[in-house]
Scaffold this motif. Structure first.
Motif, PDB file in Angstrom:
ATOM      1  N   GLY A 104     155.729 -10.839 -13.542  1.00  0.00           N
ATOM      2  CA  GLY A 104     156.388 -11.634 -14.566  1.00  0.00           C
ATOM      3  C   GLY A 104     156.164 -13.124 -14.461  1.00  0.00           C
ATOM      4  N   PHE A 105     155.099 -13.519 -13.774  1.00  0.00           N
ATOM      5  CA  PHE A 105     154.876 -14.953 -13.549  1.00  0.00           C
ATOM      6  C   PHE A 105     154.105 -15.608 -14.693  1.00  0.00           C
ATOM      7  N   THR A 106     154.252 -16.897 -14.778  1.00  0.00           N
ATOM      8  CA  THR A 106     153.552 -17.697 -15.774  1.00  0.00           C
ATOM      9  C   THR A 106     152.174 -18.091 -15.281  1.00  0.00           C
ATOM     10  N   ASP A 107     151.286 -18.432 -16.220  1.00  0.00           N
ATOM     11  CA  ASP A 107     150.064 -19.126 -15.840  1.00  0.00           C
ATOM     12  C   ASP A 107     150.283 -20.612 -16.099  1.00  0.00           C
ATOM     13  N   SER A 108     149.285 -21.422 -15.745  1.00  0.00           N
ATOM     14  CA  SER A 108     149.447 -22.873 -15.874  1.00  0.00           C
ATOM     15  C   SER A 108     149.480 -23.327 -17.321  1.00  0.00           C
ATOM     16  N   ALA A 109     148.843 -22.591 -18.211  1.00  0.00           N
ATOM     17  CA  ALA A 109     148.823 -22.981 -19.623  1.00  0.00           C
ATOM     18  C   ALA A 109     150.207 -22.835 -20.241  1.00  0.00           C
ATOM     19  N   ALA A 110     150.811 -21.673 -20.078  1.00  0.00           N
ATOM     20  CA  ALA A 110     152.155 -21.461 -20.632  1.00  0.00           C
ATOM     21  C   ALA A 110     153.160 -22.382 -19.968  1.00  0.00           C
ATOM     22  N   ALA A 111     153.010 -22.602 -18.658  1.00  0.00           N
ATOM     23  CA  ALA A 111     153.936 -23.481 -17.948  1.00  0.00           C
ATOM     24  C   ALA A 111     153.791 -24.924 -18.409  1.00  0.00           C
ATOM     25  N   ALA A 112     152.545 -25.381 -18.587  1.00  0.00           N
ATOM     26  CA  ALA A 112     152.324 -26.748 -19.071  1.00  0.00           C
ATOM     27  C   ALA A 112     152.895 -26.916 -20.473  1.00  0.00           C
ATOM     28  N   THR A 113     152.714 -25.903 -21.306  1.00  0.00           N
ATOM     29  CA  THR A 113     153.272 -25.964 -22.654  1.00  0.00           C
ATOM     30  C   THR A 113     154.790 -26.073 -22.606  1.00  0.00           C
ATOM     31  N   ALA A 114     155.415 -25.278 -21.749  1.00  0.00           N
ATOM     32  CA  ALA A 114     156.871 -25.335 -21.610  1.00  0.00           C
ATOM     33  C   ALA A 114     157.320 -26.710 -21.139  1.00  0.00           C
ATOM     34  N   LEU A 115     156.626 -27.264 -20.148  1.00  0.00           N
ATOM     35  CA  LEU A 115     157.003 -28.561 -19.589  1.00  0.00           C
ATOM     36  C   LEU A 115     156.700 -29.714 -20.540  1.00  0.00           C
ATOM     37  N   ALA A 116     155.752 -29.500 -21.435  1.00  0.00           N
ATOM     38  CA  ALA A 116     155.354 -30.563 -22.366  1.00  0.00           C
ATOM     39  C   ALA A 116     156.096 -30.509 -23.687  1.00  0.00           C
ATOM     40  N   THR A 117     156.528 -29.317 -24.100  1.00  0.00           N
ATOM     41  CA  THR A 117     157.084 -29.168 -25.448  1.00  0.00           C
ATOM     42  C   THR A 117     158.543 -28.721 -25.477  1.00  0.00           C
ATOM     43  N   GLY A 118     159.024 -28.115 -24.386  1.00  0.00           N
ATOM     44  CA  GLY A 118     160.368 -27.554 -24.408  1.00  0.00           C
ATOM     45  C   GLY A 118     160.442 -26.192 -25.050  1.00  0.00           C
ATOM     46  N   GLU A 119     159.293 -25.544 -25.241  1.00  0.00           N
ATOM     47  CA  GLU A 119     159.242 -24.206 -25.833  1.00  0.00           C
ATOM     48  C   GLU A 119     158.379 -23.296 -24.967  1.00  0.00           C
ATOM     49  N   VAL A 363     161.605 -40.802 -13.167  1.00  0.00           N
ATOM     50  CA  VAL A 363     160.539 -40.085 -12.473  1.00  0.00           C
ATOM     51  C   VAL A 363     161.027 -38.684 -12.145  1.00  0.00           C
ATOM     52  N   VAL A 364     160.242 -37.688 -12.543  1.00  0.00           N
ATOM     53  CA  VAL A 364     160.553 -36.284 -12.275  1.00  0.00           C
ATOM     54  C   VAL A 364     159.388 -35.684 -11.494  1.00  0.00           C
ATOM     55  N   VAL A 365     159.706 -35.025 -10.398  1.00  0.00           N
ATOM     56  CA  VAL A 365     158.700 -34.337  -9.577  1.00  0.00           C
ATOM     57  C   VAL A 365     159.031 -32.851  -9.589  1.00  0.00           C
ATOM     58  N   THR A 366     158.062 -32.026  -9.979  1.00  0.00           N
ATOM     59  CA  THR A 366     158.306 -30.587 -10.010  1.00  0.00           C
ATOM     60  C   THR A 366     156.984 -29.840  -9.914  1.00  0.00           C
ATOM     61  N   ALA A 367     157.019 -28.548 -10.212  1.00  0.00           N
ATOM     62  CA  ALA A 367     155.825 -27.703 -10.188  1.00  0.00           C
ATOM     63  C   ALA A 367     155.812 -26.823 -11.423  1.00  0.00           C
ATOM     64  N   ASP A 368     154.631 -26.319 -11.770  1.00  0.00           N
ATOM     65  CA  ASP A 368     154.544 -25.395 -12.902  1.00  0.00           C
ATOM     66  C   ASP A 368     154.832 -23.960 -12.484  1.00  0.00           C
ATOM     67  N   HIS A 369     154.569 -23.644 -11.220  1.00  0.00           N
ATOM     68  CA  HIS A 369     154.811 -22.322 -10.637  1.00  0.00           C
ATOM     69  C   HIS A 369     154.426 -22.408  -9.170  1.00  0.00           C
ATOM     70  N   GLU A 370     154.733 -21.381  -8.407  1.00  0.00           N
ATOM     71  CA  GLU A 370     154.271 -21.276  -7.024  1.00  0.00           C
ATOM     72  C   GLU A 370     153.032 -20.387  -6.997  1.00  0.00           C
ATOM     73  N   THR A 371     152.116 -20.661  -6.072  1.00  0.00           N
ATOM     74  CA  THR A 371     150.896 -19.857  -5.946  1.00  0.00           C
ATOM     75  C   THR A 371     150.693 -19.418  -4.501  1.00  0.00           C
ATOM     76  N   GLY A 372     150.428 -18.111  -4.314  1.00  0.00           N
ATOM     77  CA  GLY A 372     150.077 -17.576  -2.998  1.00  0.00           C
ATOM     78  C   GLY A 372     151.200 -16.875  -2.274  1.00  0.00           C
ATOM     79  N   TYR A 373     152.427 -17.001  -2.766  1.00  0.00           N
ATOM     80  CA  TYR A 373     153.606 -16.437  -2.104  1.00  0.00           C
ATOM     81  C   TYR A 373     153.569 -16.776  -0.616  1.00  0.00           C
ATOM     82  N   LEU A 374     153.556 -18.061  -0.350  1.00  0.00           N
ATOM     83  CA  LEU A 374     153.509 -18.578   1.014  1.00  0.00           C
ATOM     84  C   LEU A 374     154.874 -18.420   1.667  1.00  0.00           C
ATOM     85  N   ASN A 375     154.871 -17.940   2.916  1.00  0.00           N
ATOM     86  CA  ASN A 375     156.119 -17.746   3.639  1.00  0.00           C
ATOM     87  C   ASN A 375     155.856 -17.906   5.125  1.00  0.00           C
TER      88      ASN A 375
END
Length: 451
Positions: A104-119, A363-375
């Motif tokens: 159920g994860f996002t890709d960078s395109a959908a995430a960037a759209t969400a972060l840029a447009t609010g949709e 200033v807002v610092v965040t991420a579009d998603h996590e990659t690699g399931y690092l633990n």
């Protein structure tokens, strides 16, 4: 991580009520909590409140928080849910089953759209809804109010995250169409990134151009000065822009290197096939000295945008290759990329305090998603903290070569930060307060009176 109450002066609260003059969003592509801590352990020997969780456990063990980056000291801290259209985040289910976030994860395109447009939109779409209709983005809203606008990235400028803040395309893979829209059919003032067709991964001239990310026609137009942009294509050019008293109104800066500033460079930590060598240390490979750093590019963008408009600016900066390292489960280069991103956030805060103020800049610092399931080492079925000493590779484990549906961190400071804080109405049993990624641009738009 629990939400930390925003604090600030009366001047900051007054400015926030009027809306921030400048908004700067920094996105670590693929950056989860553990990516930040992996770099912090290597750089400083500290972590920031890591957790040990057993599935179904009522209690969570949390290590003491020790800020290692400037943004971990920001007054607002929360988490962000990142799923695409039609998805969701179940704050209990993801901690009851270790594999739950691998779907159920996002890709960078959908995430960037969400972060840029609010949709929210479907994976693969850039700035369009599910029917292909254009969604207005923050750069367009900012430009309509007279603000200067820009995007900066450590990967190709036509890649998903910067593109999501500029273009309206149904497919993220059409790099030529994306670059053409950015250059010819947008109002963006500054575009900076990698993807030079004439250079290899070490910044050396190629015998034949590679036009994967930028067409031959558009590249030639840039070089010949036949676009609306002043073209910059050298490290010295970026450095000069960062300090110049007078700058061009619009700049397209193409770092003289292939797809990434440093991530793909050759070196002893790479096999002949370009794969990571297990156990290799960060910076084992000499850096590309003729290639600008993400910090230098960001400093250049800030100076250009600061000179371009009296109304302020909107700038998005992406540490894009954190994601590339996550996909490859490449720990030493991930640490390099995370440190480069952290250093860039530090440069932004220095700019705010030198050229602007926290009373007029958000200033807002965040991420579009996590990659690699690092633990941490030994994770699955429980979650384990990363461990290690300063100057050493931390003990980690990877559980995916793709994105996850994990919560990602958010830090905010400045004019209107409390509006971002107020959106964190969700509650995660481990991370604490969280908001949806679409809430970030919606908060900015409401501050600008466009919500």
């Amino acid at each position: 991580m629990a939400l930390i109450a925003a604090t600030g002066s009366d001047d900051e609260e007054t400015a926030a009520a009027a809306g921030p003059r400048n908004v700067i969003v920094l996105i670590g592509d693929g950056m989860g909590y553990q990516q930040i801590d992996a770099a912090s352990l290597y750089r400083d020997g500290t972590t920031f409140g890591q957790v040990t969780v057993e599935p179904g456990a009522a209690d969570v063990e949390r290590s003491p928080a020790q800020a290692s980056t400037v943004y971990q000291e920001f007054p607002v801290a929360a988490s962000v849910a990142t799923y695409p259209r039609g998805g969701g985040y179940d704050p209990q289910a993801v901690w009851d089953s270790f594999p739950a976030v691998t779907e159920g994860f996002t890709d960078s395109a959908a995430a960037a759209t969400a972060l840029a447009t609010g949709e929210r939109t479907d994976n693969g779409r850039l700035g369009t809804d599910a029917q292909g209709n254009a969604l207005p983005n923050l750069t367009e809203h900012a430009a309509a109010q007279g603000r200067a606008t820009g995007v900066v990235t450590s990967v190709p400028f036509s890649h998903a995250t910067p593109a999501g803040f500029v273009v309206h395309q149904d497919g993220r893979g059409d790099y030529h169409a994306i670059a053409r829209e950015m250059i010819n059919d947008s109002e963006i003032d500054v575009v900076m990134g990698a993807g030079d067709p004439d250079r290899d991964v070490d910044g050396r001239p190629l015998p034949e151009p590679d036009h994967t990310y930028l067409s031959a026609e558009d590249h030639r137009a840039l070089v010949d000065g036949e676009t609306p942009f002043t073209f910059v294509n050298s490290r010295d050019g970026f450095r000069d822009l960062a300090t110049a008293a007078t700058t061009p109104q619009r700049v397209l800066g193409l770092a003289p290197v292939a797809a990434t500033l440093q991530y793909e460079r050759s070196g002893p930590d790479r096999t002949d096939a370009g794969k990571p060598v297990a156990g290799a240390q960060p910076y084992a490979a000499p850096v590309n000295e003729e290639v600008p750093t993400l910090r230098e590019m960001t400093e250049a963008a800030l100076n250009v945008l600061g000179n371009a408009s009296d109304e302020g600016m909107f700038l998005m900066v992406e540490g894009g290759a954190i994601d590339w390292a996550g996909h490859a489960n490449d720990l030493n280069r991930l640490i390099e990329e995370q440190i480069a991103f952290d250093d860039t956030v530090a440069a932004v805060t220095e700019w705010v305090e030198r050229e602007s103020s926290w009373e007029e800049t958000l200033v807002v610092v965040t991420a579009d998603h996590e990659t690699g399931y690092l633990n941490g080492d030994g994770a699955d079925p429980g979650w384990r903290p990363l461990t290690g000493e300063q100057g050493e590779l931390p003990a980690v484990s990877w559980h995916s070569t793709d994105h996850t549906n994990s919560l990602v961190p958010l830090y905010a400071r400045g004019a209107g930060a409390e509006r971002v804080e107020a959106a964190a109405t969700g509650r995660d049993p481990v991370r604490g307060a969280y908001l949806e990624n679409i809430d970030i641009p919606r908060a900015v738009l409401s501050l600008w009176g466009r919500g």
